[in-house]
Design an enzyme around this catalytic site. Structure first.
Site, PDB file in Angstrom:
ATOM      1  CE  LYS A   4      -9.070   2.500   3.406  1.00 47.44           C
ATOM      2  NZ  LYS A   4      -9.161   3.878   2.975  1.00 47.44           N
ATOM      3  CB  SER A  41      -8.837   5.502   7.572  1.00 43.39           C
ATOM      4  OG  SER A  41      -9.144   5.581   6.215  1.00 43.39           O
ATOM      5  CG  HIS A  69      -1.693   1.244   1.413  1.00 43.84           C
ATOM      6  ND1 HIS A  69      -2.888   1.432   0.744  1.00 43.84           N
ATOM      7  CD2 HIS A  69      -1.491   2.367   2.137  1.00 43.84           C
ATOM      8  CE1 HIS A  69      -3.377   2.621   1.059  1.00 43.84           C
ATOM      9  NE2 HIS A  69      -2.548   3.213   1.892  1.00 43.84           N
ATOM     10  CG  ASP A  91     -12.066   3.864   5.824  1.00 43.44           C
ATOM     11  OD1 ASP A  91     -11.690   4.742   6.617  1.00 43.44           O
ATOM     12  OD2 ASP A  91     -11.747   3.854   4.620  1.00 43.44           O
ATOM     13  NE  ARG A  99     -10.765  10.706   9.327  1.00 39.75           N
ATOM     14  CZ  ARG A  99      -9.828   9.979   8.709  1.00 39.75           C
ATOM     15  NH1 ARG A  99     -10.114   8.795   8.203  1.00 39.75           N
ATOM     16  NH2 ARG A  99      -8.607  10.435   8.606  1.00 39.75           N
TER      17      ARG A  99
HETATM   18  N1  URA Z   1      -5.973   7.335   3.171  1.00 42.97           N
HETATM   19  C1  URA Z   1      -6.975   6.631   3.754  1.00 42.97           C
HETATM   20  O1  URA Z   1      -7.365   5.578   3.271  1.00 42.97           O
HETATM   21  N2  URA Z   1      -7.540   7.128   4.870  1.00 42.97           N
HETATM   22  C2  URA Z   1      -7.155   8.276   5.456  1.00 42.97           C
HETATM   23  O2  URA Z   1      -7.698   8.646   6.473  1.00 42.97           O
HETATM   24  C3  URA Z   1      -6.117   8.991   4.843  1.00 42.97           C
HETATM   25  C4  URA Z   1      -5.540   8.501   3.702  1.00 42.97           C
END
Ligand code: URA
Length: 426
Positions: free
Chosen positions: A186, A182, A81, A160, A167
């Site tokens: 995932k 967050s 990631h 999320d 947010r």
């Molecule tokens: N990328 C994400 O997936 N979540 C965040 O809060 C910030 C960057």
């Protein structure tokens, strides 16, 4: 649990326990907690923070808020990631290396956001390549090819998605526990046993300084461990774009050139470092990364992966099959000097204005437009020499892009290239 009591506890600086956090997240996803109460709690977290233990429990609750992928039958699986950068095509280099070295890379990937590109958008510049795979196709390809990348078709970590949207409109994105939970919710839902994180730092990144990036990386590694995964993070510089190509087709071309050993040094170095972290986590000799790169098996793996997802595998030998926009504009240096700064954010926005990214969610992108940076930090330039080539479609977004690219460069008498890899957190 009463939502008001729960919010007040965080407002007053208390720590939640695992059961409370699970109830809170499942009530929110079920629609029993309204957005205004979640927003109030997010703001309380923004100011009061969360302990690493709380953040881990929050992440687990979010990861289990929807579907999860079970990759346990595939052996050692890797997910990689990136926190998002400009010109960041490392997945296209790292994933084939790892798969050629015997690991299984089975990942779901996103589309581009704002000034940063997404792996799926880049791959969709390959004629015929498709991101949508059924569960059976995904698992079969993971088994047979060892490399599969699909779009986010599953309902992974829906908590999320809902929380991020809130947010975004309540000023609570820049909270390290909320960012870590967050991202990691995932990743945990996506099932890989080894997770390699590339945390970008600098002008073109979400994290502008090393101290915050380090804190985020440490927290994400801790969350992963708590969930029984092997997580490693590399902090890498994103003041200037990675490599020289920024766009979609143009970035795939650069990734292919890199697997041929003809790519830019920074992209090669970061790809190798990320591959080495995943291999170390898997207990594989990291020398193998170099070997499968040098002997061409990583490139063959890339072709097999493209073909398996319906794409034209010939792009690997004939990159001109990746169409670039026919209209090209050169941005010329206005003065002599050495490039001292090259603002990644401005370059990312320039590529967006040309049509290479999305100005709004769901918008169509043009895979053929993009930017090739002839000069990067440390390069000497003379007035009138090309700094960058802009591939555009009949002038769309061109004047703004030219202005941005021109403004992205600044000069000095000498410049030292900043270190690319800042730290490894394991
Ligand atoms: N990328 C994400 O997936 N979540 C965040 O809060 C910030 C960057």
């Amino acid at each position: 649990m009463h939502p008001v009591d729960f919010i007040e506890r965080k407002r007053d600086g208390a720590a939640h326990d695992a059961a409370e956090l699970q109830d809170w997240i499942s009530a929110y996803v079920a629609g029993e907690v309204p957005d205004y109460q979640m927003a109030a709690w997010l703001m309380a977290v923004y100011f009061q923070g969360m302990t690493p233990a709380e953040t881990s429990e929050l992440t687990l609750a979010m990861a289990h808020s929807g579907e999860t992928l079970d990759l346990s039958t595939l052996g050692k699986t890797v997910d990689k990631h990136s926190s998002g950068g400009v010109g960041d095509k490392t997945t296209l280099v790292v994933a084939p290396i790892l798969a050629a070295a015997g690991l299984v890379v089975a990942k779901m990937s996103g589309r581009g956001l704002a000034h940063t590109g997404g792996t799926i958008d880049k791959l969709e510049s390959i004629p015929g390549w498709r991101a949508e795979l059924s569960d059976e196709e995904f698992m079969r390809q993971a088994r047979t090819v060892g490399l599969v990348i699909s779009g986010q078709s599953k309902n992974l970590a829906p908590a999320d998605g809902k929380m991020y949207a809130l947010r975004d409109v309540t000023g609570t994105v820049p909270s390290i526990p909320l960012i870590a939970s967050s991202i990691m919710s995932k990743k945990l839902a996506a099932g890989a046993s080894i997770i390699t994180l590339d945390v970008k730092v600098g002008k073109g990144a979400f994290m502008k300084d090393v101290a915050h990036a380090r804190e985020l990386a440490r927290l994400m590694v801790q969350i992963g461990r708590h969930a029984g995964r092997e997580v490693r993070a590399v902090l890498s510089q994103m003041d200037q774009p990675l490599g020289r190509a920024v766009g979609n087709a143009i970035e795939v071309r650069e990734a292919i050139a890199t697997l041929r050993g003809e790519g830019p040094r920074d992209l090669s170095e970061l790809s190798l470092a990320l591959a080495a972290e995943a291999m170390q986590a898997a207990g594989i000799d990291t020398e193998l990364a170099r070997q499968v790169w040098d002997d061409g098996s990583a490139l063959t793996k890339l072709r097999d992966f493209i073909t398996a997802q319906g794409g034209d595998g010939r792009v690997v030998e004939e990159p001109q099959r990746l169409e670039l926009a026919a209209d090209v504009e050169e941005v010329l240096a206005a003065q002599d000097g050495v490039v001292a700064q090259l603002d990644a954010y401005k370059i990312g926005i320039a590529a967006l204005r040309l049509g290479g990214g999305r100005e709004s969610k769901g918008a169509r992108i043009d895979h053929g437009v993009g930017i090739y940076l002839e000069k990067k930090i440390g390069d000497r330039v003379s007035a009138g020499e090309p700094l960058a080539r802009l591939y555009h479609r009949r002038g769309k977004g061109l004047s703004e892009a030219v202005e941005l690219v021109t403004a992205a460069y600044s000069y000095g008498d000498s410049a030292v290239e900043p270190p690319l890899i800042l730290e490894v957190v394991a």
